[in-house]
Design a protein around this motif. Structure first.
Motif, PDB file in Angstrom:
ATOM      1  N   TRP A 172      -6.477  -8.689 -18.835  1.00  0.00           N
ATOM      2  CA  TRP A 172      -6.356  -7.787 -17.685  1.00  0.00           C
ATOM      3  C   TRP A 172      -5.705  -6.472 -18.097  1.00  0.00           C
ATOM      4  O   TRP A 172      -6.048  -5.409 -17.584  1.00  0.00           O
ATOM      5  CB  TRP A 172      -5.593  -8.460 -16.543  1.00  0.00           C
ATOM      6  CG  TRP A 172      -6.481  -9.400 -15.802  1.00  0.00           C
ATOM      7  CD1 TRP A 172      -6.515 -10.764 -15.914  1.00  0.00           C
ATOM      8  CD2 TRP A 172      -7.521  -9.049 -14.863  1.00  0.00           C
ATOM      9  NE1 TRP A 172      -7.509 -11.271 -15.106  1.00  0.00           N
ATOM     10  CE2 TRP A 172      -8.136 -10.255 -14.456  1.00  0.00           C
ATOM     11  CE3 TRP A 172      -7.978  -7.840 -14.345  1.00  0.00           C
ATOM     12  CZ2 TRP A 172      -9.196 -10.281 -13.542  1.00  0.00           C
ATOM     13  CZ3 TRP A 172      -9.029  -7.861 -13.440  1.00  0.00           C
ATOM     14  CH2 TRP A 172      -9.621  -9.070 -13.051  1.00  0.00           C
TER      15      TRP A 172
ATOM     16  N   LEU B  69       2.369   2.518 -15.085  1.00  0.00           N
ATOM     17  CA  LEU B  69       3.055   1.341 -15.633  1.00  0.00           C
ATOM     18  C   LEU B  69       2.341   0.099 -15.112  1.00  0.00           C
ATOM     19  O   LEU B  69       2.065   0.000 -13.915  1.00  0.00           O
ATOM     20  CB  LEU B  69       4.516   1.366 -15.175  1.00  0.00           C
ATOM     21  CG  LEU B  69       5.423   0.257 -15.690  1.00  0.00           C
ATOM     22  CD1 LEU B  69       6.818   0.826 -15.975  1.00  0.00           C
ATOM     23  CD2 LEU B  69       5.546  -0.891 -14.700  1.00  0.00           C
ATOM     24  N   MET B  70       2.012  -0.817 -16.007  1.00  0.00           N
ATOM     25  CA  MET B  70       1.237  -1.996 -15.623  1.00  0.00           C
ATOM     26  C   MET B  70       1.966  -3.297 -15.939  1.00  0.00           C
ATOM     27  O   MET B  70       2.501  -3.451 -17.037  1.00  0.00           O
ATOM     28  CB  MET B  70      -0.085  -2.019 -16.399  1.00  0.00           C
ATOM     29  CG  MET B  70      -1.019  -0.898 -16.022  1.00  0.00           C
ATOM     30  SD  MET B  70      -2.469  -0.858 -17.127  1.00  0.00           S
ATOM     31  CE  MET B  70      -1.750   0.082 -18.480  1.00  0.00           C
ATOM     32  N   HIS B  71       1.943  -4.200 -14.963  1.00  0.00           N
ATOM     33  CA  HIS B  71       2.333  -5.594 -15.211  1.00  0.00           C
ATOM     34  C   HIS B  71       1.077  -6.421 -14.973  1.00  0.00           C
ATOM     35  O   HIS B  71       0.662  -6.586 -13.828  1.00  0.00           O
ATOM     36  CB  HIS B  71       3.400  -6.044 -14.214  1.00  0.00           C
ATOM     37  CG  HIS B  71       4.776  -5.594 -14.542  1.00  0.00           C
ATOM     38  ND1 HIS B  71       5.589  -6.265 -15.420  1.00  0.00           N
ATOM     39  CD2 HIS B  71       5.487  -4.535 -14.112  1.00  0.00           C
ATOM     40  CE1 HIS B  71       6.748  -5.642 -15.510  1.00  0.00           C
ATOM     41  NE2 HIS B  71       6.723  -4.583 -14.730  1.00  0.00           N
ATOM     42  N   THR B  72       0.466  -6.909 -16.022  1.00  0.00           N
ATOM     43  CA  THR B  72      -0.756  -7.694 -15.847  1.00  0.00           C
ATOM     44  C   THR B  72      -0.485  -9.150 -16.179  1.00  0.00           C
ATOM     45  O   THR B  72       0.434  -9.458 -16.937  1.00  0.00           O
ATOM     46  CB  THR B  72      -1.899  -7.156 -16.725  1.00  0.00           C
ATOM     47  OG1 THR B  72      -1.449  -7.113 -18.076  1.00  0.00           O
ATOM     48  CG2 THR B  72      -2.303  -5.763 -16.282  1.00  0.00           C
ATOM     49  N   VAL B  73      -1.312 -10.026 -15.612  1.00  0.00           N
ATOM     50  CA  VAL B  73      -1.066 -11.453 -15.805  1.00  0.00           C
ATOM     51  C   VAL B  73      -1.354 -11.889 -17.235  1.00  0.00           C
ATOM     52  O   VAL B  73      -0.818 -12.888 -17.696  1.00  0.00           O
ATOM     53  CB  VAL B  73      -1.859 -12.318 -14.792  1.00  0.00           C
ATOM     54  CG1 VAL B  73      -1.324 -12.103 -13.379  1.00  0.00           C
ATOM     55  CG2 VAL B  73      -3.357 -12.016 -14.834  1.00  0.00           C
TER      56      VAL B  73
ATOM     57  N   LYS C  73      -4.508 -11.851  -8.099  1.00  0.00           N
ATOM     58  CA  LYS C  73      -4.243 -12.604  -9.325  1.00  0.00           C
ATOM     59  C   LYS C  73      -2.794 -12.435  -9.796  1.00  0.00           C
ATOM     60  O   LYS C  73      -2.306 -13.206 -10.610  1.00  0.00           O
ATOM     61  CB  LYS C  73      -5.201 -12.135 -10.426  1.00  0.00           C
ATOM     62  CG  LYS C  73      -6.645 -12.529 -10.167  1.00  0.00           C
ATOM     63  CD  LYS C  73      -7.618 -11.851 -11.105  1.00  0.00           C
ATOM     64  CE  LYS C  73      -7.898 -10.418 -10.744  1.00  0.00           C
ATOM     65  NZ  LYS C  73      -8.681 -10.215  -9.506  1.00  0.00           N
TER      66      LYS C  73
ATOM     67  N   ASN D 253      -1.669  -9.165 -10.760  1.00  0.00           N
ATOM     68  CA  ASN D 253      -1.563  -7.912 -11.512  1.00  0.00           C
ATOM     69  C   ASN D 253      -0.933  -6.833 -10.640  1.00  0.00           C
ATOM     70  O   ASN D 253      -1.253  -6.738  -9.458  1.00  0.00           O
ATOM     71  CB  ASN D 253      -2.947  -7.435 -11.964  1.00  0.00           C
ATOM     72  CG  ASN D 253      -3.579  -8.368 -12.966  1.00  0.00           C
ATOM     73  OD1 ASN D 253      -2.981  -8.677 -13.991  1.00  0.00           O
ATOM     74  ND2 ASN D 253      -4.794  -8.825 -12.675  1.00  0.00           N
ATOM     75  N   ARG D 254      -0.055  -6.035 -11.233  1.00  0.00           N
ATOM     76  CA  ARG D 254       0.622  -4.955 -10.498  1.00  0.00           C
ATOM     77  C   ARG D 254       0.620  -3.685 -11.347  1.00  0.00           C
ATOM     78  O   ARG D 254       0.834  -3.763 -12.562  1.00  0.00           O
ATOM     79  CB  ARG D 254       2.079  -5.342 -10.232  1.00  0.00           C
ATOM     80  CG  ARG D 254       2.250  -6.462  -9.234  1.00  0.00           C
ATOM     81  CD  ARG D 254       3.645  -7.067  -9.374  1.00  0.00           C
ATOM     82  NE  ARG D 254       3.797  -7.723 -10.663  1.00  0.00           N
ATOM     83  CZ  ARG D 254       4.949  -7.869 -11.316  1.00  0.00           C
ATOM     84  NH1 ARG D 254       6.052  -7.389 -10.804  1.00  0.00           N
ATOM     85  NH2 ARG D 254       4.992  -8.484 -12.484  1.00  0.00           N
ATOM     86  N   VAL D 255       0.410  -2.562 -10.688  1.00  0.00           N
ATOM     87  CA  VAL D 255       0.371  -1.279 -11.391  1.00  0.00           C
ATOM     88  C   VAL D 255       1.166  -0.256 -10.597  1.00  0.00           C
ATOM     89  O   VAL D 255       1.041  -0.182  -9.374  1.00  0.00           O
ATOM     90  CB  VAL D 255      -1.081  -0.775 -11.554  1.00  0.00           C
ATOM     91  CG1 VAL D 255      -1.103   0.570 -12.259  1.00  0.00           C
ATOM     92  CG2 VAL D 255      -1.927  -1.785 -12.324  1.00  0.00           C
TER      93      VAL D 255
ATOM     94  N   ASP E 253      -3.128  -7.063  -7.045  1.00  0.00           N
ATOM     95  CA  ASP E 253      -4.280  -7.880  -6.667  1.00  0.00           C
ATOM     96  C   ASP E 253      -3.836  -9.323  -6.464  1.00  0.00           C
ATOM     97  O   ASP E 253      -2.670  -9.673  -6.691  1.00  0.00           O
ATOM     98  CB  ASP E 253      -5.426  -7.755  -7.673  1.00  0.00           C
ATOM     99  CG  ASP E 253      -5.099  -8.324  -9.038  1.00  0.00           C
ATOM    100  OD1 ASP E 253      -4.172  -9.160  -9.154  1.00  0.00           O
ATOM    101  OD2 ASP E 253      -5.768  -7.950 -10.009  1.00  0.00           O
TER     102      ASP E 253
ATOM    103  N   GLN F 183     -11.698  -2.411 -10.882  1.00  0.00           N
ATOM    104  CA  GLN F 183     -11.337  -3.431 -11.881  1.00  0.00           C
ATOM    105  C   GLN F 183     -10.761  -4.674 -11.212  1.00  0.00           C
ATOM    106  O   GLN F 183     -10.954  -5.795 -11.683  1.00  0.00           O
ATOM    107  CB  GLN F 183     -10.320  -2.881 -12.884  1.00  0.00           C
ATOM    108  CG  GLN F 183     -10.848  -1.761 -13.765  1.00  0.00           C
ATOM    109  CD  GLN F 183     -12.015  -2.194 -14.619  1.00  0.00           C
ATOM    110  OE1 GLN F 183     -12.056  -3.307 -15.119  1.00  0.00           O
ATOM    111  NE2 GLN F 183     -13.001  -1.333 -14.766  1.00  0.00           N
ATOM    112  N   MET F 184     -10.017  -4.473 -10.137  1.00  0.00           N
ATOM    113  CA  MET F 184      -9.376  -5.595  -9.446  1.00  0.00           C
ATOM    114  C   MET F 184     -10.386  -6.394  -8.612  1.00  0.00           C
ATOM    115  O   MET F 184     -10.000  -7.337  -7.924  1.00  0.00           O
ATOM    116  CB  MET F 184      -8.224  -5.087  -8.571  1.00  0.00           C
ATOM    117  CG  MET F 184      -6.992  -4.659  -9.374  1.00  0.00           C
ATOM    118  SD  MET F 184      -5.699  -3.899  -8.324  1.00  0.00           S
ATOM    119  CE  MET F 184      -4.310  -3.806  -9.502  1.00  0.00           C
TER     120      MET F 184
END
Lengths: 366, 366
Positions: free
Chosen positions: A170, A162-166, B157, B159-161, B155, B181-182
């Motif tokens: 990304w 599961l990803m939360h990207t900015v 920036k 971003n969270r995974v 990271d 990638q980060m």
């Protein structure tokens, strides 16, 4: 108007979506088999229009990410869609009201049918490209500033992320890198939207449109009609070239299939040559080194006799085809749209010119 | 016994953990600065032993993943730990009782101090390696069949995974690929465990041990004692070599720093040469092409005069050092342990022989 997805609709959507898929969007045959099986088990799927959605309803697109080359040999176990939707629902703590295709392509138009069948959801007659594109952020949602998060991916082994990207870029980076780790193809649910967002940002009615195209092609086969002509008249498209495939190069690169196809003219095109460049989807058509059509307009290769669409994977030496171009949705013809998916984004040194304008000033198409 | 982590303890842990970090585990200076700042803002951190944990308490390790080379220039914003713990807590729907280091290394022993300070948690006197190793699944938890999921990365920036992988090896693959990638370094919380699991599978008391080693080194400096000798006596370790760094090669490769260091003997070692091979951590020591010590035993490079540990990043041409070897924790000397982290796992064509046995039969160490 199409009100449900039944086996007949699936047959037509598989064909029509492969036309709009511009060579990519996954293999229509595999998509069709999976969707037919799902409908056989669970019954026809209700197809609803965006108008039937509450503004705060939560709609989750379902798709496969990766190279079509890989998907031909490594297809889903069938459980990934449930894993993806479950994780998303559990994480968000709210129920999913409906699913939808993120793009129109042979496989990715029908994957949501499988999800809808398994999960007992309706499918919305909409997508976010009006065609297929190779990268995740190439959606109208991106143009409207919608973030793809939370995005969920799964593979056939049972891994889930599961990803939360900015932002979308990304999201594409992480998802592409994970797709490669997952073996080159993965199941993805990204760009969940509300009913309100979908009404504003979606490209409406594209499953109905795919079904209509597929029906036209199928029904014109075995008649005196030219199926290619029939489709192009329906879509306001153009035949750029008639020819035989004389060379085709494909390579796997950073999770995509990239390559080029060369065509030698036949009939009134004899002596001329056309080149197509693709990254999952066809992106650029050159004749004599000059652009004849470029992304975001749709470049579709159709069998010259039957009008059936041929994917970049399906192109074989000697195929007799029509190379066609179809104007893209107006959302892609804006400055932001061209920046996101125009020829220069993909590294081609030419400007976007709408195909009908290019042909009017440069002639030679019909 | 150490009962809290205060600025003095941080100074000692930074030094002692860099010895146990066998050249890796991140830069001790950066780790120290971050931990000192956190303790200055939030006060000393309670250090608890595993016995003080309820069996069903939930403990989340905090770490940085990536190449030490990258971390030297790209360090955390300070918000990643909060993002990681919040996402994990929100997803699991249960409170985190404590944090802990996943490995003992200059940076990664002190990152949990930062997390504990920011989140108001105690830190447990334990880790899951008893040293540092380069890959995520190289933990005693892995030997006991504990899955690293849910693992969360973030990271600077934003971003969270969150990952649910079928096993540790898939966890390592996804996390490494995302780390690249980060930007080559990322914050990671993986292998959350219960109090019961930690009591059975952890390596106990390693923060206290690191603090004691650091204190020994610091206190013996400026006295007549040989700090290297003092540390080795304390740990039951061996001096393999005394020499000067005559060559050092490092390269970034698949998210790791890999390389080798060459040492020319000094003093009674004059005329002899030693080679160390590393992947973030030192893994193999050769003299005359023959193994003198291998992973999972600890290979530490100490400044010949001060006894201060030198990381693989810190090695410079001309450094006068002792190359030392310290027996690893018995958990790594099992068949499963050697399979997971022994020399052959890393591609070295030699068998693991406990360092004390190798030296007894082959002589020449003291």
């Amino acid at each position: 108007m199409l009100r449900q997805i039944d086996p007949e609709a699936i047959e037509h959507i598989a064909v029509g979506a492969a036309v709009l898929g511009t060579g990519g969007g996954g293999d229509p045959f595999l998509g069709k088999l999976m969707a037919l099986q799902a409908v056989k088990e669970h019954g026809p799927i209700p197809l609803i229009s965006v108008d039937e959605l509450d503004d705060d309803a939560w709609i989750v697109p379902a798709a496969m990410m990766g190279a079509p080359t890989v998907m031909l040999e490594k297809f889903p176990s069938g459980k990934e869609l449930g894993m993806v939707f479950d994780l998303l629902q559990q994480h968000a703590g709210r129920p999913i009201a409906a699913t939808m295709p993120i793009e129109i392509g042979g496989f990715n138009s029908l994957i949501p049918v499988v999800a809808a069948a398994q999960l007992g959801l309706p499918i919305v007659d909409v997508d976010a490209m009006g065609r297929a594109f190779p990268e995740m952020q190439m959606v109208t949602f991106y143009l409207d500033g919608i973030n793809p998060s939370p995005a969920v991916m799964a593979d056939e082994k049972g891994n889930r992320v599961l990803m939360h990207t900015v932002d979308s870029v990304w999201g594409e980076r992480f998802a592409r890198s994970l797709t490669i780790q997952m073996g080159g193809a993965a199941t993805l649910a990204a760009f969940s939207v509300t009913g309100r967002q979908l009404k504003e940002s979606g490209i409406l009615g594209t499953l109905t449109q795919a079904e209509a195209i597929g029906r036209l092609i199928t029904e014109s086969q075995g008649t005196d009609e030219d199926p290619v002509r029939t489709v192009l008249d329906h879509l306001g498209g153009f035949e750029l070239f008639q020819g035989k495939v004389s060379d085709i190069k494909r390579r796997m690169d950073t999770g995509f299939v990239r390559g080029e196809a060369l065509f030698e003219g036949i009939g009134e095109w004899a002596g001329r040559r056309m080149q197509l460049y693709f990254q999952n989807e066809h992106l650029l058509a050159l004749e004599g080194g000059k652009p004849r059509a470029t992304t975001p307009d749709l470049i579709a290769v159709l069998d010259r006799e039957t009008g059936s669409p041929i994917t970049t994977e399906g192109l074989r030496y000697g195929n007799r085809v029509s190379v066609t171009a179809i104007p893209c949705h107006p959302k892609w013809r804006t400055t932001a749209g061209i920046e996101a998916v125009g020829p220069r984004y993909f590294g081609y040194e030419c400007d976007y010119v709408p195909v009908e304008e290019r042909l009017r000033t440069e002639g030679a198409a019909r």
